[in-house]
Design a protein around this motif. Sequence first.
Motif, PDB file in Angstrom:
ATOM      1  N   LYS A 157       1.163  -1.232   0.115  1.00 26.69           N
ATOM      2  CA  LYS A 157      -0.301  -0.006  -0.335  1.00 26.69           C
ATOM      3  C   LYS A 157       0.874   1.221   0.085  1.00 26.69           C
ATOM      4  O   LYS A 157       0.635   2.097  -1.054  1.00 26.69           O
ATOM      5  CB  LYS A 157      -0.961   0.021   1.322  1.00 26.69           C
ATOM      6  N   GLN A 158       1.727   1.389   0.437  1.00 25.80           N
ATOM      7  CA  GLN A 158       2.854   2.416   0.771  1.00 25.80           C
ATOM      8  C   GLN A 158       3.478   2.271  -0.691  1.00 25.80           C
ATOM      9  O   GLN A 158       3.633   3.864  -0.962  1.00 25.80           O
ATOM     10  CB  GLN A 158       3.969   1.984   1.976  1.00 25.80           C
ATOM     11  N   TYR A 159       3.128   1.809  -1.229  1.00 29.26           N
ATOM     12  CA  TYR A 159       4.533   1.647  -2.728  1.00 29.26           C
ATOM     13  C   TYR A 159       3.422   1.989  -3.532  1.00 29.26           C
ATOM     14  O   TYR A 159       4.036   2.985  -3.833  1.00 29.26           O
ATOM     15  CB  TYR A 159       5.096   0.214  -3.097  1.00 29.26           C
ATOM     16  N   ALA A 160       2.925   1.574  -3.537  1.00 28.92           N
ATOM     17  CA  ALA A 160       1.403   2.236  -4.465  1.00 28.92           C
ATOM     18  C   ALA A 160       1.369   3.570  -4.224  1.00 28.92           C
ATOM     19  O   ALA A 160       0.866   4.114  -4.841  1.00 28.92           O
ATOM     20  CB  ALA A 160       0.127   1.412  -4.327  1.00 28.92           C
ATOM     21  N   LEU A 161       0.807   4.093  -2.526  1.00 28.40           N
ATOM     22  CA  LEU A 161       1.021   5.822  -3.178  1.00 28.40           C
ATOM     23  C   LEU A 161       1.714   5.881  -3.193  1.00 28.40           C
ATOM     24  O   LEU A 161       1.550   7.425  -3.741  1.00 28.40           O
ATOM     25  CB  LEU A 161       0.406   5.665  -1.286  1.00 28.40           C
ATOM     26  N   ILE A 162       3.357   6.175  -3.131  1.00 23.22           N
ATOM     27  CA  ILE A 162       4.717   6.578  -3.167  1.00 23.22           C
ATOM     28  C   ILE A 162       4.461   6.526  -4.966  1.00 23.22           C
ATOM     29  O   ILE A 162       5.135   7.670  -5.663  1.00 23.22           O
ATOM     30  CB  ILE A 162       5.514   5.901  -2.314  1.00 23.22           C
ATOM     31  N   THR A 163       4.224   5.435  -5.056  1.00 25.06           N
ATOM     32  CA  THR A 163       3.767   5.810  -7.402  1.00 25.06           C
ATOM     33  C   THR A 163       3.021   6.193  -7.699  1.00 25.06           C
ATOM     34  O   THR A 163       3.150   7.477  -8.678  1.00 25.06           O
ATOM     35  CB  THR A 163       3.817   4.175  -7.556  1.00 25.06           C
ATOM     36  N   LYS A 164       1.456   6.479  -6.984  1.00 24.49           N
ATOM     37  CA  LYS A 164       0.589   7.351  -7.277  1.00 24.49           C
ATOM     38  C   LYS A 164       0.523   8.662  -7.288  1.00 24.49           C
ATOM     39  O   LYS A 164       0.970   9.753  -8.125  1.00 24.49           O
ATOM     40  CB  LYS A 164      -0.882   6.636  -6.499  1.00 24.49           C
ATOM     41  N   LEU A 165       2.024   9.931  -5.850  1.00 25.13           N
ATOM     42  CA  LEU A 165       2.242  10.285  -5.616  1.00 25.13           C
ATOM     43  C   LEU A 165       3.330  11.340  -6.669  1.00 25.13           C
ATOM     44  O   LEU A 165       2.901  12.430  -6.841  1.00 25.13           O
ATOM     45  CB  LEU A 165       2.542  10.084  -4.730  1.00 25.13           C
ATOM     46  N   TYR A 166       4.277  10.304  -7.130  1.00 26.94           N
ATOM     47  CA  TYR A 166       5.361  10.512  -8.165  1.00 26.94           C
ATOM     48  C   TYR A 166       4.321  10.590  -9.355  1.00 26.94           C
ATOM     49  O   TYR A 166       4.884  12.189 -10.079  1.00 26.94           O
ATOM     50  CB  TYR A 166       6.186   9.237  -8.056  1.00 26.94           C
ATOM     51  N   ASN A 167       3.271   9.958 -10.179  1.00 22.26           N
ATOM     52  CA  ASN A 167       2.550  10.609 -11.022  1.00 22.26           C
ATOM     53  C   ASN A 167       1.868  11.618 -10.606  1.00 22.26           C
ATOM     54  O   ASN A 167       1.488  12.687 -11.901  1.00 22.26           O
ATOM     55  CB  ASN A 167       1.712   9.423 -11.716  1.00 22.26           C
ATOM     56  N   GLU A 168       1.066  11.317 -10.220  1.00 22.30           N
ATOM     57  CA  GLU A 168       0.494  12.985  -9.582  1.00 22.30           C
ATOM     58  C   GLU A 168       1.361  13.998  -9.634  1.00 22.30           C
ATOM     59  O   GLU A 168       0.906  15.382 -10.198  1.00 22.30           O
ATOM     60  CB  GLU A 168      -0.725  12.699  -8.494  1.00 22.30           C
ATOM     61  N   ARG A 169       2.350  14.035  -8.789  1.00 23.79           N
ATOM     62  CA  ARG A 169       3.100  15.221  -9.223  1.00 23.79           C
ATOM     63  C   ARG A 169       3.077  15.481 -10.617  1.00 23.79           C
ATOM     64  O   ARG A 169       3.799  17.425 -11.025  1.00 23.79           O
ATOM     65  CB  ARG A 169       4.194  15.157  -7.876  1.00 23.79           C
TER      66      ARG A 169
END
Length: 143
Positions: A68-80
């Motif tokens: 879950k942490q990894y998925a959120l980090i990836t999502k945040l990177y893409n959103e930024r």
Amino acid sequence: MTKELLNNYRYLDEVIKKDEEKLQYYKDNPPSAYIGKVQASNKEFPYQRTSIEVSGCDIKDRRAWKEKQYALITKLYNERAELEQMKLEIDIFLTTIFDSRDRLIFEYLYRDGMTQQEVADKLFMDRSTVSKIVDRYLEKEIT
């Protein structure tokens, strides 16, 4: 430039903030640990029974938590990255508006997140005028 893109830009910053809060929650709240007692004995004679406290977490819980942490980090990177791209596109779009009043309207609406009524009040004009100006520029961009 479309209204949809401009509206998504307005909300993407809020989505990023919410995702950062979720990530922080996962970092602050790891999976719960199991605590229990186990029976053991001394290593040497005379063997005496003792109790030892042990703790740990379920491997599946720990793995799911990490995923879950990894998925959120990836999502945040893409959103930024998407937000930065949108900012660049909007800046380019704003440079094509030569009328300073019209540029200011777009700045207030899409950078500052004001409503059309708030912009109209600030610039001492009718809300429908603000709407017409926005529609005129977005219509030009589509054709």
